[in-house]
Design a protein around this motif. Sequence first.
Motif, PDB file in Angstrom:
ATOM      1  N   TYR A  62     -40.053  -7.501  41.217  1.00 23.78           N
ATOM      2  CA  TYR A  62     -39.735  -7.752  42.459  1.00 23.78           C
ATOM      3  C   TYR A  62     -40.790  -8.595  42.988  1.00 23.78           C
ATOM      4  N   SER A  63     -40.020  -9.226  44.116  1.00 25.75           N
ATOM      5  CA  SER A  63     -41.090 -10.250  44.942  1.00 25.75           C
ATOM      6  C   SER A  63     -42.536  -9.516  45.022  1.00 25.75           C
ATOM      7  N   PRO A  64     -43.608 -10.439  44.848  1.00 26.32           N
ATOM      8  CA  PRO A  64     -43.478 -11.788  44.482  1.00 26.32           C
ATOM      9  C   PRO A  64     -43.758 -11.848  42.861  1.00 26.32           C
ATOM     10  N   TYR A  65     -43.615 -11.059  42.036  1.00 22.77           N
ATOM     11  CA  TYR A  65     -43.819 -10.990  40.522  1.00 22.77           C
ATOM     12  C   TYR A  65     -43.143 -12.061  39.837  1.00 22.77           C
ATOM     13  N   THR A  66     -41.826 -12.321  40.218  1.00 27.37           N
ATOM     14  CA  THR A  66     -40.990 -13.359  39.678  1.00 27.37           C
ATOM     15  C   THR A  66     -41.620 -14.697  39.712  1.00 27.37           C
ATOM     16  N   SER A  67     -41.881 -15.196  40.837  1.00 28.82           N
ATOM     17  CA  SER A  67     -42.544 -16.460  41.149  1.00 28.82           C
ATOM     18  C   SER A  67     -43.960 -16.705  40.397  1.00 28.82           C
ATOM     19  N   VAL A  68     -44.769 -15.476  40.330  1.00 31.36           N
ATOM     20  CA  VAL A  68     -46.037 -15.525  39.730  1.00 31.36           C
ATOM     21  C   VAL A  68     -45.676 -15.508  38.046  1.00 31.36           C
ATOM     22  N   ALA A  69     -44.720 -14.962  37.511  1.00 34.51           N
ATOM     23  CA  ALA A  69     -44.418 -15.043  35.924  1.00 34.51           C
ATOM     24  C   ALA A  69     -43.803 -16.266  35.776  1.00 34.51           C
ATOM     25  N   VAL A  70     -43.059 -16.915  36.546  1.00 34.15           N
ATOM     26  CA  VAL A  70     -42.180 -18.146  36.305  1.00 34.15           C
ATOM     27  C   VAL A  70     -43.717 -19.226  36.343  1.00 34.15           C
ATOM     28  N   ALA A  71     -44.554 -19.007  37.126  1.00 32.76           N
ATOM     29  CA  ALA A  71     -45.713 -20.160  37.409  1.00 32.76           C
ATOM     30  C   ALA A  71     -46.413 -19.983  36.163  1.00 32.76           C
ATOM     31  N   ALA A  72     -46.672 -18.846  35.532  1.00 28.72           N
ATOM     32  CA  ALA A  72     -47.275 -18.583  34.498  1.00 28.72           C
ATOM     33  C   ALA A  72     -46.682 -19.140  33.041  1.00 28.72           C
ATOM     34  N   GLY A  73     -45.392 -19.509  33.351  1.00 31.26           N
ATOM     35  CA  GLY A  73     -44.553 -20.113  31.976  1.00 31.26           C
ATOM     36  C   GLY A  73     -43.788 -19.059  31.327  1.00 31.26           C
ATOM     37  N   HIS A  74     -43.479 -17.862  32.006  1.00 25.66           N
ATOM     38  CA  HIS A  74     -42.462 -17.074  31.440  1.00 25.66           C
ATOM     39  C   HIS A  74     -41.061 -17.415  31.845  1.00 25.66           C
ATOM     40  N   SER A  75     -40.092 -16.806  31.381  1.00 27.42           N
ATOM     41  CA  SER A  75     -38.796 -17.007  31.522  1.00 27.42           C
ATOM     42  C   SER A  75     -38.184 -16.003  32.156  1.00 27.42           C
ATOM     43  N   ILE A  76     -37.038 -16.270  33.084  1.00 29.73           N
ATOM     44  CA  ILE A  76     -36.304 -15.234  33.791  1.00 29.73           C
ATOM     45  C   ILE A  76     -35.096 -14.520  32.666  1.00 29.73           C
ATOM     46  N   VAL A  77     -34.975 -13.529  32.599  1.00 27.68           N
ATOM     47  CA  VAL A  77     -33.955 -12.830  31.794  1.00 27.68           C
ATOM     48  C   VAL A  77     -32.633 -12.666  32.682  1.00 27.68           C
ATOM     49  N   PHE A  78     -33.002 -12.076  34.217  1.00 23.98           N
ATOM     50  CA  PHE A  78     -32.085 -12.235  34.857  1.00 23.98           C
ATOM     51  C   PHE A  78     -32.495 -11.900  36.250  1.00 23.98           C
ATOM     52  N   LYS A  79     -31.822 -12.274  37.459  1.00 27.76           N
ATOM     53  CA  LYS A  79     -32.142 -12.063  38.790  1.00 27.76           C
ATOM     54  C   LYS A  79     -30.990 -11.190  39.205  1.00 27.76           C
ATOM     55  N   CYS A  80     -31.106 -10.083  39.820  1.00 25.35           N
ATOM     56  CA  CYS A  80     -30.057  -9.126  40.408  1.00 25.35           C
ATOM     57  C   CYS A  80     -29.203  -9.941  41.287  1.00 25.35           C
ATOM     58  N   SER A  81     -29.506 -10.819  41.895  1.00 25.09           N
ATOM     59  CA  SER A  81     -28.533 -11.687  42.874  1.00 25.09           C
ATOM     60  C   SER A  81     -27.653 -12.706  42.067  1.00 25.09           C
ATOM     61  N   ASP A  82     -27.915 -12.661  40.760  1.00 24.44           N
ATOM     62  CA  ASP A  82     -27.002 -13.484  39.792  1.00 24.44           C
ATOM     63  C   ASP A  82     -25.951 -12.634  39.113  1.00 24.44           C
ATOM     64  N   GLU A  83     -26.089 -11.345  39.154  1.00 22.37           N
ATOM     65  CA  GLU A  83     -25.279 -10.505  38.603  1.00 22.37           C
ATOM     66  C   GLU A  83     -24.380  -9.806  39.233  1.00 22.37           C
ATOM     67  N   GLU A  84     -22.754  -9.979  38.987  1.00 18.99           N
ATOM     68  CA  GLU A  84     -21.909  -9.711  39.940  1.00 18.99           C
ATOM     69  C   GLU A  84     -21.795  -8.186  40.354  1.00 18.99           C
ATOM     70  N   LEU A  85     -22.373  -7.389  39.259  1.00 16.21           N
ATOM     71  CA  LEU A  85     -22.645  -5.870  39.533  1.00 16.21           C
ATOM     72  C   LEU A  85     -23.498  -5.603  40.741  1.00 16.21           C
ATOM     73  N   PHE A  86     -24.364  -6.466  40.905  1.00 20.61           N
ATOM     74  CA  PHE A  86     -25.574  -6.343  42.080  1.00 20.61           C
ATOM     75  C   PHE A  86     -25.455  -7.149  43.251  1.00 20.61           C
ATOM     76  N   LYS A  87     -24.498  -7.818  43.443  1.00 25.68           N
ATOM     77  CA  LYS A  87     -24.557  -8.679  44.665  1.00 25.68           C
ATOM     78  C   LYS A  87     -24.824  -7.954  45.787  1.00 25.68           C
ATOM     79  N   ASN A  88     -25.878  -8.531  46.513  1.00 24.60           N
ATOM     80  CA  ASN A  88     -26.075  -7.838  47.863  1.00 24.60           C
ATOM     81  C   ASN A  88     -26.672  -6.505  47.707  1.00 24.60           C
ATOM     82  N   GLN A  89     -27.492  -6.337  46.672  1.00 25.91           N
ATOM     83  CA  GLN A  89     -27.804  -4.921  46.224  1.00 25.91           C
ATOM     84  C   GLN A  89     -28.962  -4.658  47.182  1.00 25.91           C
ATOM     85  N   PRO A  90     -28.828  -3.467  48.087  1.00 22.73           N
ATOM     86  CA  PRO A  90     -29.898  -3.253  48.920  1.00 22.73           C
ATOM     87  C   PRO A  90     -31.212  -2.589  48.319  1.00 22.73           C
ATOM     88  N   CYS A  91     -32.303  -3.454  48.558  1.00 24.68           N
ATOM     89  CA  CYS A  91     -33.483  -2.775  47.834  1.00 24.68           C
ATOM     90  C   CYS A  91     -34.411  -1.963  48.971  1.00 24.68           C
TER      91      CYS A  91
END
Length: 371
Positions: A211-240
């Motif tokens: 979750y924020s901010p670990y995604t940006s930390v991981a990407v900055a370290a060279g890792h790849s995103i598997v999925f972001k919940c905002s990109d999945e139709e099932l989880f659009k506007n998912q309350p966290c």
Amino acid sequence: MAQEVTAYSRRSFLKGSLIGAGALAAFGVVGCSSGSQESSSGKEIKYDITVGHLNSTAHLLAFVAKEEGFFAEEGINATLTQFSSQSELVSGLESNKLQFVFLGSVPTLVNQSSGHDISIFGGAMSNGHGYVIKSKYTEGLSSWDVTILKGKNVAVPRTTVQELELYQLLASKGLTYGEGDGYDVHIVLFDSQKDAYNAFSNDTIDAVSCYSPYTSVAVAAGHSIVFKCSDEELFKNQPCCRQVALTSALKENHDLYVASERALIKAYAFYKNEANKQKTIADVKTYIDIPEDEIEYEVFTPDYCDSNPDPDYQATLELKNSAADFGYLQDFDLEELYNLDIYDQALGELEKEDPNNTYYKSLREHFDKYQ
């Protein structure tokens, strides 16, 4: 100022040992302040409170409200205290050490379903989480989805929206999951997101929840995103994360929570104003000390994460129903543990004071449509 509870102080904090009158004051036991204290804005301080949050940029409403003086404008002396796990936040509420917390939607729902008398009275963030994988598994690939996790060891913080979403996505692809051998995806559970991400540095872990901010930390370290919940139709506007307090406290200290909500709504209007972008980043960095470009990614990437104070009852109800249908939690009556009056009153007061405020207008439109 940011305050982090260390391993030792956290145990003392939650156990309540050595809590004398001075310590109770430091931990913000709710009540009217004595004497004629004034904030730096000249406003009389009526309340001393402690607010619990996680190591997340998405909890920026509290950070901005504190650093820009919105809590003080509402007569509140607020201390912000960071914790590592969701369970610690619930314990802080139930021991009356915390007046309210920013708590994940799923941990809140699970605790409510198991009998904890806590209620949601506002929002903190929607979406803003997902999974990352070590880049060696994506080399040579132009695209991938959650099926890339087949045969992998995935670090997951237990009882979180990230855990639920992963299981739902894997199930939708016909993949089995669980701890130990014999599953398509091997789940390794941890007590907190921080612990899960730290384990990601080990050779035995291939992918991890973020979750924020670990995604940006991981990407900055060279890792790849598997999925972001905002990109999945099932989880659009998912309350966290939600604003959560003891149900009894919301009833007994109504004015305090209206004042707190006013401060958080003001913080929302501040951070949504493009002119305040750099100030917002600086406010967040005071509490989440990562590079400013990573904060900008987490906070201002379009359609990724939204830090919104709206309670979003309907969306949370849909999440609860989905989790119950999936067998993740025992079904229960959410309406009894959801307070919409505090937010409605706070927003209404601010609208009267500033009727032309476009941010307040947008919040009102959303509230009236989705509650």
